[in-house]
Motif scaffolding. Sequence first.
Motif, PDB file in Angstrom:
ATOM      1  N   GLN A  36      53.617  45.033  -1.042  1.00 37.67           N
ATOM      2  CA  GLN A  36      54.072  44.710  -2.381  1.00 37.67           C
ATOM      3  C   GLN A  36      53.817  45.875  -3.340  1.00 37.67           C
ATOM      4  OE1 GLN A  36      55.777  42.203  -3.216  1.00 37.67           O
ATOM      5  NE2 GLN A  36      55.135  40.309  -2.209  1.00 37.67           N
ATOM      6  N   PRO A  37      54.692  46.037  -4.363  1.00 36.68           N
ATOM      7  CA  PRO A  37      54.374  46.996  -5.431  1.00 36.68           C
ATOM      8  C   PRO A  37      53.064  46.620  -6.094  1.00 36.68           C
ATOM      9  CG  PRO A  37      56.664  46.256  -5.577  1.00 36.68           C
ATOM     10  CD  PRO A  37      55.991  45.368  -4.569  1.00 36.68           C
ATOM     11  N   GLY A  38      52.249  47.643  -6.400  1.00 39.62           N
ATOM     12  CA  GLY A  38      50.919  47.370  -6.932  1.00 39.62           C
ATOM     13  C   GLY A  38      50.851  47.210  -8.426  1.00 39.62           C
ATOM     14  N   GLY A  39      51.858  47.716  -9.138  1.00 40.94           N
ATOM     15  CA  GLY A  39      51.873  47.558 -10.584  1.00 40.94           C
ATOM     16  C   GLY A  39      51.179  48.661 -11.349  1.00 40.94           C
ATOM     17  N   GLY A  40      50.832  49.762 -10.700  1.00 35.87           N
ATOM     18  CA  GLY A  40      50.202  50.891 -11.378  1.00 35.87           C
ATOM     19  C   GLY A  40      50.340  52.143 -10.539  1.00 35.87           C
ATOM     20  N   SER A  41      49.804  53.258 -11.035  1.00 34.96           N
ATOM     21  CA  SER A  41      49.911  54.517 -10.296  1.00 34.96           C
ATOM     22  C   SER A  41      48.537  55.002  -9.848  1.00 34.96           C
ATOM     23  CB  SER A  41      50.587  55.599 -11.151  1.00 34.96           C
ATOM     24  OG  SER A  41      49.855  55.844 -12.330  1.00 34.96           O
ATOM     25  N   ASN A  42      48.499  55.551  -8.647  1.00 32.39           N
ATOM     26  CA  ASN A  42      47.313  56.103  -8.011  1.00 32.39           C
ATOM     27  C   ASN A  42      46.224  55.054  -7.815  1.00 32.39           C
ATOM     28  OD1 ASN A  42      45.559  57.898  -6.809  1.00 32.39           O
ATOM     29  ND2 ASN A  42      45.041  58.976  -8.703  1.00 32.39           N
TER      30      ASN A  42
ATOM     31  N   THR B 234      51.726  59.943  -3.524  1.00 26.13           N
ATOM     32  CA  THR B 234      51.186  61.235  -3.947  1.00 26.13           C
ATOM     33  C   THR B 234      52.140  61.999  -4.871  1.00 26.13           C
ATOM     34  OG1 THR B 234      52.020  62.206  -1.890  1.00 26.13           O
ATOM     35  CG2 THR B 234      49.719  61.494  -1.920  1.00 26.13           C
ATOM     36  N   LYS B 235      53.364  61.505  -5.044  1.00 28.77           N
ATOM     37  CA  LYS B 235      54.308  62.131  -5.974  1.00 28.77           C
ATOM     38  C   LYS B 235      54.180  61.556  -7.383  1.00 28.77           C
ATOM     39  CE  LYS B 235      57.684  63.205  -2.343  1.00 28.77           C
ATOM     40  NZ  LYS B 235      59.075  63.015  -1.866  1.00 28.77           N
ATOM     41  N   GLY B 236      53.245  60.631  -7.566  1.00 25.23           N
ATOM     42  CA  GLY B 236      52.985  60.102  -8.892  1.00 25.23           C
ATOM     43  C   GLY B 236      53.683  58.805  -9.205  1.00 25.23           C
ATOM     44  N   GLY B 237      54.406  58.239  -8.260  1.00 23.57           N
ATOM     45  CA  GLY B 237      55.094  56.982  -8.489  1.00 23.57           C
ATOM     46  C   GLY B 237      54.166  55.787  -8.383  1.00 23.57           C
ATOM     47  N   GLU B 238      54.765  54.597  -8.428  1.00 21.02           N
ATOM     48  CA  GLU B 238      53.979  53.367  -8.365  1.00 21.02           C
ATOM     49  C   GLU B 238      53.311  53.220  -7.010  1.00 21.02           C
ATOM     50  OE1 GLU B 238      54.526  48.535  -9.150  1.00 21.02           O
ATOM     51  OE2 GLU B 238      56.278  49.828  -8.877  1.00 21.02           O
ATOM     52  N   GLY B 239      52.039  52.863  -7.021  1.00 19.30           N
ATOM     53  CA  GLY B 239      51.332  52.588  -5.782  1.00 19.30           C
ATOM     54  C   GLY B 239      51.700  51.216  -5.253  1.00 19.30           C
ATOM     55  N   SER B 240      51.316  50.942  -4.009  1.00 18.28           N
ATOM     56  CA  SER B 240      51.624  49.659  -3.395  1.00 18.28           C
ATOM     57  C   SER B 240      50.387  49.117  -2.695  1.00 18.28           C
ATOM     58  CB  SER B 240      52.782  49.797  -2.403  1.00 18.28           C
ATOM     59  OG  SER B 240      52.496  50.768  -1.411  1.00 18.28           O
ATOM     60  N   VAL B 241      50.503  47.877  -2.222  1.00 16.02           N
ATOM     61  CA  VAL B 241      49.404  47.218  -1.522  1.00 16.02           C
ATOM     62  C   VAL B 241      49.969  46.601  -0.246  1.00 16.02           C
ATOM     63  CG1 VAL B 241      47.502  45.576  -1.686  1.00 16.02           C
ATOM     64  CG2 VAL B 241      48.376  46.677  -3.753  1.00 16.02           C
ATOM     65  N   SER B 242      49.284  46.821   0.895  1.00 16.36           N
ATOM     66  CA  SER B 242      49.755  46.335   2.190  1.00 16.36           C
ATOM     67  C   SER B 242      48.773  45.321   2.761  1.00 16.36           C
ATOM     68  CB  SER B 242      49.908  47.496   3.181  1.00 16.36           C
ATOM     69  OG  SER B 242      50.838  48.452   2.704  1.00 16.36           O
ATOM     70  N   ALA B 243      49.327  44.329   3.464  1.00 17.89           N
ATOM     71  CA  ALA B 243      48.523  43.313   4.140  1.00 17.89           C
ATOM     72  C   ALA B 243      48.758  43.409   5.637  1.00 17.89           C
ATOM     73  CB  ALA B 243      48.892  41.919   3.638  1.00 17.89           C
ATOM     74  N   PHE B 244      47.664  43.269   6.430  1.00 17.34           N
ATOM     75  CA  PHE B 244      47.745  43.392   7.883  1.00 17.34           C
ATOM     76  C   PHE B 244      46.996  42.250   8.553  1.00 17.34           C
ATOM     77  CE2 PHE B 244      47.687  47.547   5.929  1.00 17.34           C
ATOM     78  CZ  PHE B 244      48.740  48.222   6.535  1.00 17.34           C
ATOM     79  N   LYS B 245      47.516  41.779   9.673  1.00 14.46           N
ATOM     80  CA  LYS B 245      46.735  40.943  10.566  1.00 14.46           C
ATOM     81  C   LYS B 245      45.762  41.844  11.309  1.00 14.46           C
ATOM     82  CE  LYS B 245      50.292  37.446  11.477  1.00 14.46           C
ATOM     83  NZ  LYS B 245      51.142  36.824  12.521  1.00 14.46           N
ATOM     84  N   PHE B 246      44.561  41.314  11.613  1.00 19.67           N
ATOM     85  CA  PHE B 246      43.557  42.124  12.289  1.00 19.67           C
ATOM     86  C   PHE B 246      42.913  41.346  13.419  1.00 19.67           C
ATOM     87  CE2 PHE B 246      39.050  43.706  12.389  1.00 19.67           C
ATOM     88  CZ  PHE B 246      39.346  44.896  13.041  1.00 19.67           C
ATOM     89  N   ASP B 247      42.866  41.957  14.599  1.00 17.62           N
ATOM     90  CA  ASP B 247      42.185  41.386  15.764  1.00 17.62           C
ATOM     91  C   ASP B 247      40.940  42.232  16.016  1.00 17.62           C
ATOM     92  OD1 ASP B 247      41.240  40.576  18.220  1.00 17.62           O
ATOM     93  OD2 ASP B 247      43.194  40.528  19.188  1.00 17.62           O
ATOM     94  N   TYR B 248      39.770  41.697  15.678  1.00 18.49           N
ATOM     95  CA  TYR B 248      38.547  42.486  15.783  1.00 18.49           C
ATOM     96  C   TYR B 248      38.157  42.791  17.225  1.00 18.49           C
ATOM     97  CZ  TYR B 248      36.230  38.024  16.752  1.00 18.49           C
ATOM     98  OH  TYR B 248      35.862  36.820  17.302  1.00 18.49           O
ATOM     99  N   LEU B 249      38.664  42.012  18.192  1.00 12.93           N
ATOM    100  CA  LEU B 249      38.313  42.268  19.592  1.00 12.93           C
ATOM    101  C   LEU B 249      39.010  43.514  20.125  1.00 12.93           C
ATOM    102  CD1 LEU B 249      38.394  38.623  20.990  1.00 12.93           C
ATOM    103  CD2 LEU B 249      36.392  40.001  20.399  1.00 12.93           C
ATOM    104  N   THR B 250      40.253  43.716  19.731  1.00 14.59           N
ATOM    105  CA  THR B 250      41.021  44.869  20.218  1.00 14.59           C
ATOM    106  C   THR B 250      41.156  45.968  19.175  1.00 14.59           C
ATOM    107  OG1 THR B 250      43.130  43.938  19.476  1.00 14.59           O
ATOM    108  CG2 THR B 250      42.370  43.320  21.683  1.00 14.59           C
ATOM    109  N   GLY B 251      40.859  45.633  17.916  1.00 16.41           N
ATOM    110  CA  GLY B 251      41.066  46.588  16.839  1.00 16.41           C
ATOM    111  C   GLY B 251      42.515  46.700  16.413  1.00 16.41           C
ATOM    112  N   LYS B 252      43.375  45.813  16.896  1.00 20.33           N
ATOM    113  CA  LYS B 252      44.810  45.905  16.609  1.00 20.33           C
ATOM    114  C   LYS B 252      45.105  45.430  15.192  1.00 20.33           C
ATOM    115  CE  LYS B 252      49.373  44.331  18.155  1.00 20.33           C
ATOM    116  NZ  LYS B 252      50.116  43.477  19.126  1.00 20.33           N
ATOM    117  N   LEU B 253      45.935  46.201  14.499  1.00 20.53           N
ATOM    118  CA  LEU B 253      46.418  45.867  13.164  1.00 20.53           C
ATOM    119  C   LEU B 253      47.928  45.683  13.209  1.00 20.53           C
ATOM    120  CD1 LEU B 253      44.311  48.549  11.331  1.00 20.53           C
ATOM    121  CD2 LEU B 253      44.192  46.128  10.758  1.00 20.53           C
ATOM    122  N   GLU B 254      48.430  44.682  12.500  1.00 17.34           N
ATOM    123  CA  GLU B 254      49.867  44.409  12.458  1.00 17.34           C
ATOM    124  C   GLU B 254      50.280  44.147  11.011  1.00 17.34           C
ATOM    125  OE1 GLU B 254      53.075  41.048  14.022  1.00 17.34           O
ATOM    126  OE2 GLU B 254      51.058  41.138  14.891  1.00 17.34           O
TER     127      GLU B 254
END
Length: 378
Positions: A112-118, A87-107
Amino acid sequence: MKKLLLATCLLFPVISFSQKSVPHAKIYDLLLGGYTGPNATKGITVYRFNAETGQATLLNQLDGVENPDFLAISNNHKFVYACNVDTKGGEGSVSAFKFDYLTGKLELINKQPGGGSNPVHIILDKGDKNVLVSFYSSGSLTVLPVNKDGSLGTVSQTLQYTGSGPHKNQKGPHVHASLFSADGSKLMVADLGTNKIDLYNYDAAKVQPLTPDNPAFKMTAPGDGPRHMEFSPDKKFLYVIQELSAFVRVYSYNDNKLAFVQTIAMMPDGYDKNGAADVHLTPDGNFLYASVRGNADKIVLYNVDKQSGKLTFVERYDVSKAPRGFTIDPTGSFLLSAGQDGNTINIFKIDKASGKLTLTDNKIDIPQITCLKWVAVK
């Protein structure tokens, strides 16, 4: 019989239900994301949703995810990807998570840097080979490869757009969303800043999978500001919401080519504070809904002529302030509208014969929600 799971960018609890009380109920998971901060959401939240009663209850929550304003779910439902806004205008990023649909747990797997802003939108290709991220402020789109373990590689391709438009918010390019064709061989990119839908060929086997199509783009009207797009269920028509003009534009889609069909207004003549945001069709394709912010805060309902693709206005509905994102559950029974600034998700019952909405007593009180997604549960 497989059940579907609900993945949506939204947050925090407010409702409960008993699965045992409805033995054959249609139950889904709902993933929610938005902007984080002291008076905003904490990260990514997962709800369980009953598509017979319209009730939801908190299933799980992963705190500490920075501004996950848009989410994408892998086709095998094992992984979730979020674009993270600085939100300060810097480079955005992208996150990856494991997902367990039975419990809703995310890990968290990696970030990684996204290569662009916002960054404002993220999707995966059909084979879960790449994620594609739209960047509003830098006017660019990037491709990041997905590894077999669900982790993200570094940016493999960047498309930098140029140009402008006549509206005061069109001083430069503003890439807002992308959408694959049904077979995954074509990509459409909505550039709000230049009034264009850019068109590409897509080959996931290549390190740089995107090459310009012929023609390379489709123009909208000056000052339109194309934002989000959705195909009809039969893939014969493309519906594009125009943020700055608050119109919906309809295109036919034949032989991988777009042809203009119709433009229809979302608000009455004289409405000049536009902020159209999201667009979705019911699973049967009979009705289209679109949201508009500004000083309106409405969900707009249209009938769909399936033969021509044309829309007919039906009604407008008041919703919580700034409906940036909304969703329709996979059964087509409920519409959930997230008021980003109203801090509430309104839950409407859909009349499947008329498409008309009835506000239910159910709701989810959550601050700063921007995106809603559904995920199938095995």
